[in-house]
Write an enzyme that holds these catalytic residues in place. Structure first.
Site, PDB file in Angstrom:
ATOM      1  N   ASP A   1       0.868  -1.171   0.000  1.00 13.27           N
ATOM      2  CA  ASP A   1       0.000   0.000   0.000  1.00 13.27           C
ATOM      3  C   ASP A   1       0.912   1.230   0.000  1.00 13.27           C
ATOM      4  O   ASP A   1       2.141   1.122   0.065  1.00 13.27           O
ATOM      5  CB  ASP A   1      -0.968  -0.006   1.192  1.00 13.27           C
ATOM      6  CG  ASP A   1      -2.184   0.885   0.913  1.00 13.27           C
ATOM      7  OD1 ASP A   1      -2.127   1.700  -0.033  1.00 13.27           O
ATOM      8  OD2 ASP A   1      -3.189   0.780   1.632  1.00 13.27           O
TER       9      ASP A   1
HETATM   10  C1  BGC Z   1      -4.981   3.307   0.230  1.00 11.21           C
HETATM   11  C2  BGC Z   1      -5.216   2.312  -0.895  1.00 11.21           C
HETATM   12  C3  BGC Z   1      -5.046   2.971  -2.235  1.00 11.21           C
HETATM   13  C4  BGC Z   1      -3.668   3.583  -2.291  1.00 11.21           C
HETATM   14  C5  BGC Z   1      -3.347   4.231  -3.615  1.00 11.21           C
HETATM   15  C6  BGC Z   1      -3.697   4.084   0.034  1.00 11.21           C
HETATM   16  O1  BGC Z   1      -3.575   5.126   0.948  1.00 11.21           O
HETATM   17  O2  BGC Z   1      -4.950   2.619   1.453  1.00 11.21           O
HETATM   18  O3  BGC Z   1      -6.498   1.752  -0.766  1.00 11.21           O
HETATM   19  O4  BGC Z   1      -5.251   2.041  -3.253  1.00 11.21           O
HETATM   20  O5  BGC Z   1      -3.563   4.565  -1.271  1.00 11.21           O
HETATM   21  O6  BGC Z   1      -4.055   5.381  -3.814  1.00 11.21           O
END
Ligand code: BGC
Length: 713
Positions: A262
């Protein structure tokens, strides 16, 4: 493209570059100025930027083409970037938030939404969507419940599967389809006290039985990627958790797609206190089986050093790079690096009539009618007033809708007017205090007051945890005012999570409207006036107060269960509120009225090779046609590892003409009685079970049966 041959041509730096994902601004615009800050933030130089393998988030086709062009102009081996983005409930045409979508109990709608999202996103040059979110949560304090499909593993998995099938459409090489990246592996929805990013501590049993089922379903449905979670599992950050990423994902589930961290979560293992520095983070990540690091630079800065020192086997890097190149190959990027991106098509697709129509018809099945004391639907000719902070709001898209243009959405005032129900008075007010004496006088003359209240779109979603789930900003005083004035009131409640409803229930009717997207208020007004008969049912139990959280339908009996009507102090209960939620899982009203006949079962014994049939007659005892969702639950009475008091095993959403009656049938086979142990393996036990059928998880009829060995026959 022969991926192996290409791999052999690559330098270590080029290989490691493939494992890094960056935002578009690294590649274009005022690169020198803009990137200087960001580059120094994550400690990479321009050479490394132009070796990275993928992009996170892109605004549109034009921008994608610009970034790819710029990148390839500096790329020795001409390996194109692959573009990934968060297309969660629509690209630019925005659909109901996932939690609302699950309340439709109609998984076909998830497929339909994913198809439209994929065609729009693909035209913008997006190849992978970071969706669906398969995290299971029983805690509405966690703002990200809005992104999931409710509290139940079975129901949630069904929606997850349809999303994956819809996005990928069996062939990610075709324009119009995108690859699906399921997230956040694992158990992110179990963050303690609902505080985002917080510690997770779940048993291996619950991990396998509940939390992993959604991710596994996505992978079985063919999802090409999986994203790790921010949280710990068994004390180890998910992003570097070898049990999850190697044992479960690769060995047990045979997943051969790409894993991705993530946002910055590889680097964040330093904050968890699990790595001394970025170099150790890189070592732990690659050993655990993490392929791409999103928005951090541990791999790009340290993997080469680790390989040179003999601490990391190049084989691990080669495996990760191969998986990424194979994905690029499958998408078709080597033949066409601009795959999908088509500014003209993009313009034609987004917000087109057909897509908006899809949003409207999906939204029609998602709002949940929780109370109705003979006020809805609003009859033609009645005088209505519309009050509340959302009376004139266009903010109906909800979280994760950054491409969606909310200025294109209609307000409730506009849509009611369009239906010929023009409010005689509209007051865009937060609370009773904001209403003048003069307006109160006008209010007294109306027949029904529609009160549009709730949470703002930014009050749920990532990093939007709350400890107080009551309706914010004194909005319920508007309901009190209507009571004081002796007026009939209908609450339309916008929200991304279950809220505490006690004061709201003083209104005569309550429509839980979530965030339904680009056509939200079109749908809500048609429900209010009866053009659409509401059919949504809750997929999260609604707590009576915050202290009751977590409250969910598939709880365990305990050794001292509270039994209705029996007074006993030393049982599992609260002194101040009932154990039950205020509205249970599966609950939702309709303008039709459904009566259930007697539950019948074909036999009281089931042999593992056969099936039992349960039937129930359902009658629409009204003049209004509509949908009813009939739910089917099972209970295993005796088992070495205790089982919940009921578990959803099936449901049917059925259309009933006025006064129609239908016999609804469910089959029970061994498959429904199978359980999962703490290692993820399936097993079953002979013995006594109950089958339950009803309109929601509480109002069920029940019949017992026994699973018997063939020899007992
Ligand atoms: C979130 C994810 C997301 C990623 C990219 C993160 O902060 O937890 O769900 O896909 O950012 O934007």
């Amino acid at each position: 493209m022969d991926v192996n041959k290409l791999l052999h041509k690559m330098t270590i730096e080029e290989k490691v570059g493939q494992l890094m994902q960056l935002a578009p601004f690294f590649f274009i615009k005022d690169l020198e100025i803009e990137v200087a800050g960001h580059v120094s933030d994550i400690g990479i130089n321009q050479e490394k930027i132009f070796q990275s393998g993928s992009v996170l988030g892109i605004r549109n086709a034009k921008e994608m083409i610009e970034v790819q062009k710029r990148y390839l102009s500096q790329s020795r081996l001409q390996i194109p970037l692959i573009f990934m983005a968060d297309i969660i409930h629509g690209y630019e045409t925005i659909f109901p938030v996932p939690l609302a979508l699950s309340c439709s109990w109609n998984p076909k709608l998830a497929y339909q939404m994913a198809r439209v999202s994929a065609t729009e996103a693909s035209s913008a040059g997006i190849h992978v969507t970071f969706s669906p979110m398969a995290d299971l949560s029983r805690d509405p304090r966690w703002g990200r419940v809005v992104e999931g499909f409710g509290e139940d593993a079975y129901l949630s998995s069904i929606f997850v599967k349809q999303m994956v099938l819809g996005y990928q459409n069996n062939d990610i090489s075709k324009p119009g389809n995108v690859a699906s990246c399921v997230k956040h592996f694992a158990a992110y929805g179990a963050v303690e006290a609902g505080r985002d990013y917080n510690t997770v501590d779940v048993s291996r049993l619950f991990l396998h039985q509940y939390h992993l089922s959604g991710y596994k379903t996505a992978i079985d449905a063919g999802a090409k990627m999986i994203m790790t979670a921010f949280n710990l599992v068994d004390g180890v950050p998910s992003t570097v958790n070898a049990y999850l990423l190697r044992e479960v994902l690769r060995d047990q589930w045979k997943f051969n797609g790409v894993t991705i961290s993530d946002y910055d979560s590889l680097h964040q293992i330093l904050e968890h206190g699990c790595a001394e520095d970025n170099k150790e983070a890189a070592l732990l990540g690659i050993e655990a089986g993490l392929d791409i690091e999103m928005a951090s630079s541990c791999y790009v800065n340290y993997l080469k050093e680790l390989i040179d020192e003999g601490q990391v086997d190049i084989k691990l890097v080669d495996e990760a790079v191969t998986r990424i190149l194979e994905l690029k190959n499958e998408v078709g990027l080597f033949e066409n690096p601009y795959k999908g991106a088509d500014p003209e098509l993009e313009k034609q697709l987004i917000h087109n009539k057909e897509h908006l129509h899809a949003v409207k018809s999906i939204a029609d099945e998602c709002s949940v009618l929780l109370k109705n004391e003979n006020v809805l639907p609003i009859k033609k000719g009645l005088k209505i007033a519309l009050i509340g902070p959302y009376a004139q709001s266009r903010s109906t898209n909800g979280s994760w809708s950054w491409h969606g243009k909310r200025e294109l959405n209609s307000t409730l005032e506009e849509t009611l007017t369009k239906q010929g129900f023009t409010p005689v008075l509209t007051l865009n007010v937060e609370s009773q205090e904001d209403i003048s004496t003069q307006d109160k006088e006008v209010l007294k003359t109306v027949d029904i007051v529609v009160i549009a209240i709730g949470e703002d779109a930014y009050e749920s979603g990532e990093a939007r945890s709350k400890t107080d789930l009551s309706i914010p900003r004194k909005q319920t005083t508007l309901i009190q005012l209507t009571k004081e004035l002796g007026l009939k009131s209908v609450v339309v409640l916008y929200s991304g999570r279950p809220l505490i409803l006690d004061q709201v229930l003083e209104a005569d009717a309550l429509l839980y409207a979530w965030f339904l997207g680009s056509q939200a208020n079109e749908s809500i007004s048609e429900v209010l006036i009866g053009k659409v008969n509401p059919s949504g049912k809750l997929t999260m139990s609604f707590p009576r107060n915050v202290g009751q959280i977590p409250v969910y339908y598939n709880y365990f009996n305990t050794g001292r269960p509270k039994r209705e009507g029996i007074q006993n102090e030393f049982v599992s209960y609260y002194l101040d509120v009932a154990n039950t939620p205020i509205f249970p899982f599966g609950y939702g009203l309709s303008y039709a009225s459904f009566k259930y006949g007697n539950l019948e079962i074909s036999s009281h014994e089931l042999n593992p090779k056969e099936t039992l049939t349960v039937t129930i007659e359902v009658i629409n005892d009204s003049d209004v046609p509509g949908f009813e969702t009939i739910q089917f639950y099972l209970r295993d009475y005796v088992s070495k590892i205790a089982r919940p008091i009921k578990e959803l095993k099936g449901f049917q959403k059925v259309w009933f003409d006025s006064h129609a009656s239908k016999v609804i049938e469910f089959k029970i086979s061994l498959n429904d009685l199978v359980m999962i142990d703490a290692t993820g393996h399936k097993y079953f036990e002979y013995g006594k079970f109950a089958v339950m059928v009803g309109p929601n998880s509480e109002e069920v009829q029940s019949k017992d049966f026994k699973l018997i060995k063939e020899s007992e026959l």
